[in-house]
Write an enzyme that holds these catalytic residues in place. Structure first.
Site, PDB file in Angstrom:
ATOM      1  N   ASN A   9       1.008  -1.411   0.005  1.00  0.00           N
ATOM      2  CA  ASN A   9      -0.002  -0.586   0.365  1.00  0.00           C
ATOM      3  C   ASN A   9       0.787   1.373  -0.363  1.00  0.00           C
ATOM      4  O   ASN A   9       1.394   1.597   0.879  1.00  0.00           O
ATOM      5  CB  ASN A   9      -0.811  -0.236   1.101  1.00  0.00           C
ATOM      6  N   TRP A  10       0.974   1.572  -1.068  1.00  0.00           N
ATOM      7  CA  TRP A  10       1.931   2.755  -1.609  1.00  0.00           C
ATOM      8  C   TRP A  10       1.890   3.583  -0.680  1.00  0.00           C
ATOM      9  O   TRP A  10       2.260   5.372  -0.568  1.00  0.00           O
ATOM     10  CB  TRP A  10       2.467   3.152  -2.321  1.00  0.00           C
ATOM     11  N   LYS A  11       0.331   4.075  -0.670  1.00  0.00           N
ATOM     12  CA  LYS A  11      -0.288   5.267   0.317  1.00  0.00           C
ATOM     13  C   LYS A  11      -0.265   6.628  -0.691  1.00  0.00           C
ATOM     14  O   LYS A  11      -0.164   6.822  -2.056  1.00  0.00           O
ATOM     15  CB  LYS A  11      -0.163   6.080   1.342  1.00  0.00           C
ATOM     16  N   HIS A  94      -9.734   1.135   4.535  1.00  0.00           N
ATOM     17  CA  HIS A  94      -8.268   1.240   4.759  1.00  0.00           C
ATOM     18  C   HIS A  94      -8.640   2.502   6.938  1.00  0.00           C
ATOM     19  O   HIS A  94     -10.059   3.627   5.920  1.00  0.00           O
ATOM     20  CB  HIS A  94      -7.935   1.902   4.648  1.00  0.00           C
ATOM     21  N   GLU A  96      -7.033   4.871   7.364  1.00  0.00           N
ATOM     22  CA  GLU A  96      -6.804   6.400   7.059  1.00  0.00           C
ATOM     23  C   GLU A  96      -8.305   6.979   6.297  1.00  0.00           C
ATOM     24  O   GLU A  96      -8.417   8.238   6.664  1.00  0.00           O
ATOM     25  CB  GLU A  96      -5.729   6.361   5.660  1.00  0.00           C
ATOM     26  N   GLU A 166      -5.991  -4.720  10.376  1.00  0.00           N
ATOM     27  CA  GLU A 166      -4.794  -3.792  10.577  1.00  0.00           C
ATOM     28  C   GLU A 166      -5.292  -2.557  12.217  1.00  0.00           C
ATOM     29  O   GLU A 166      -5.622  -1.368  12.193  1.00  0.00           O
ATOM     30  CB  GLU A 166      -3.999  -3.433   9.067  1.00  0.00           C
ATOM     31  N   GLY A 172       2.242   2.498  10.648  1.00  0.00           N
ATOM     32  CA  GLY A 172       3.507   4.198  10.476  1.00  0.00           C
ATOM     33  C   GLY A 172       3.976   4.262  11.611  1.00  0.00           C
ATOM     34  O   GLY A 172       4.525   5.037  11.853  1.00  0.00           O
ATOM     35  N   SER A 213       3.126  -1.822  10.324  1.00  0.00           N
ATOM     36  CA  SER A 213       4.275  -2.026  10.820  1.00  0.00           C
ATOM     37  C   SER A 213       4.982  -3.021  10.267  1.00  0.00           C
ATOM     38  O   SER A 213       6.143  -3.166  10.884  1.00  0.00           O
ATOM     39  CB  SER A 213       4.717  -1.362  11.936  1.00  0.00           C
ATOM     40  N   GLY A 234       2.400  -0.773   3.918  1.00  0.00           N
ATOM     41  CA  GLY A 234       2.790   0.475   3.901  1.00  0.00           C
ATOM     42  C   GLY A 234       4.136   0.477   3.358  1.00  0.00           C
ATOM     43  O   GLY A 234       4.842   0.923   2.782  1.00  0.00           O
ATOM     44  N   GLY A 235       4.970   1.632   5.090  1.00  0.00           N
ATOM     45  CA  GLY A 235       5.799   2.054   4.676  1.00  0.00           C
ATOM     46  C   GLY A 235       7.611   1.143   3.688  1.00  0.00           C
ATOM     47  O   GLY A 235       8.198   1.968   2.976  1.00  0.00           O
TER      48      GLY A 235
HETATM   49  P1  PGA Z   1       2.710   0.597   7.735  1.00  0.00           P
HETATM   50  O1  PGA Z   1       1.377   0.551   6.906  1.00  0.00           O
HETATM   51  O2  PGA Z   1       2.700  -0.965   7.230  1.00  0.00           O
HETATM   52  O3  PGA Z   1       3.294   1.816   7.270  1.00  0.00           O
HETATM   53  O4  PGA Z   1       2.490   0.732   9.008  1.00  0.00           O
HETATM   54  C1  PGA Z   1       0.077  -0.099   6.490  1.00  0.00           C
HETATM   55  C2  PGA Z   1      -1.146   0.032   6.156  1.00  0.00           C
HETATM   56  O5  PGA Z   1      -1.670   1.170   6.086  1.00  0.00           O
HETATM   57  O6  PGA Z   1      -1.088  -0.588   5.844  1.00  0.00           O
END
Ligand code: PGA
Length: 254
Positions: A9-11, A94, A96, A166, A172, A213, A234-235
């Site tokens: 997930n590159w956001k 998600h 967010e 999640e 994050g 994470s 994500g990251g």
């Molecule tokens: P993260 O994000 O790996 O940066 O914690 C995961 C996500 O939000 O899908």
């Protein structure tokens, strides 16, 4: 046996050029790891060019959101068929999007149904906030999000969905859930809800990813758990060596 599934997930990150460079770096290594289903989910503007790069590679492409209506006066939105023209997957609900864009269980459910209707695989995200976790409400929140997110689906439709657990406090933050914590929610909360709604065979077939994470160091330990069927990353999906290492860890899952 559930095939592990790792999605990036590159956001809201990367320029167009950086996006193409990242995929070019991922391709040689990821193409051969066929024991794992793998996909990248970049921002909308890059889907067209990346779908060309990924065609025929076995590596999937996903969007990070979409609207549920087929077309019409919805300025700024993207329709399911538009996503399906370039993608196989779509991340839905998600945390967010729930927190910053006011998505609800009801609208997430509409999106899940709309995604299935156009042949997309929805990645339905569920997970409790830190406050909910500390109040001992994890099972209640995850049960509600899973149940309402999948409401009205037939067992055949449900079998095509991927769930991503999640916990919001792990996203994050560098503070991933322990493998035991994630396993407890996957096997003790999500899968029992799936069993109750859709029966045992479907509950056993649905992949439950963990997200929050995940990195090159903790992935193997997470994937050693029987109900952690992959990851939504994500990251660490923004750096080719890290994402490759996570996919390799999923391939090595015993
Ligand atoms: P993260 O994000 O790996 O940066 O914690 C995961 C996500 O939000 O899908």
């Amino acid at each position: 046996m559930r095939k592990p599934f790792v999605a990036g997930n590159w956001k809201m990150n990367k320029t167009g050029e950086e996006a193409r460079l990242l995929v070019a770096e991922l391709l040689p290594e990821l193409q051969s790891i066929t024991a794992v289903e793998r996909a990248v989910c970049p921002p909308f503007p890059y889907l067209v060019s990346l779908s060309n790069m990924l065609a025929g590679t076995g590596i999937g492409l996903g969007a990070q959101n979409m609207h549920w209506e087929a077309s019409g006066a919805f300025t700024g939105e993207v329709a399911p068929k538009m996503v399906a023209e370039f993608c196989q997957y779509v991340i839905l609900g998600h945390s967010e999007r729930r927190a910053y864009f006011f998505e609800t269980d009801e609208t997430v459910n509409k999106k899940v149904k709309a995604a299935l209707a156009v042949g997309l695989t929805p990645i339905l995200c569920v997970g409790e906030t830190l406050a909910e976790n500390e109040a001992g409400r994890t099972a209640e929140v995850v049960t509600r999000q899973t149940r309402l997110g999948l409401e009205g689906l037939t067992p055949e439709q449900a079998a095509r969905v991927v769930i991503a657990y999640e916990p919001v406090w792990a996203i994050g933050t560098g503070r991933a859930a322990t493998s035991e914590q994630a396993q407890a929610v996957h096997a003790g909360v999500v899968r029992p809800v799936l069993r109750e709604l859709f029966g045992e065979p479907v509950a056993q077939a649905i992949r439950i990813q963990y997200g929050g994470s995940v990195n090159a160091k903790n992935a193997a330990e997470l994937f050693s758990m029987p109900d952690i069927d992959g990851a939504l990353v994500g990251g660490a999906s923004l750096k080719a060596p890290d994402f490759i290492a996570i996919v390799k860890a999923a391939a090595a899952r015993g």
